[in-house]
Design a protein around this motif. Sequence first.
Motif: not given
Length: 75
Positions: A9-10, A34-46, A66-69
């Motif tokens: 979870q990101s 909250d609740d962004f997909s952990g599958a998103l790339t760093d570029d997409t999150v930026l 911030v990723d929680t795994v």
Amino acid sequence: MAAVRKSTQSVLKLLVDNGVNAKGIPLTATRTFDDFSGALTDDTVLEIGTALGALQSHEVAAVKRVDTVELAAEG
């Protein structure tokens, strides 16, 4: 035994400038999404952080992820 990621979870955090205190020290505030997909790339999150930052009334100082795994033993 190898560890395996079970889920991710990101959280996106925008650090924004929030003026200065009485001593002239810069103050910041954090906007949390909250609740962004952990599958998103760093570029997409930026890109998402930059777009959300454009909607803020304060200047964005940083975009953070911030990723929680959850980890489990393989097998």
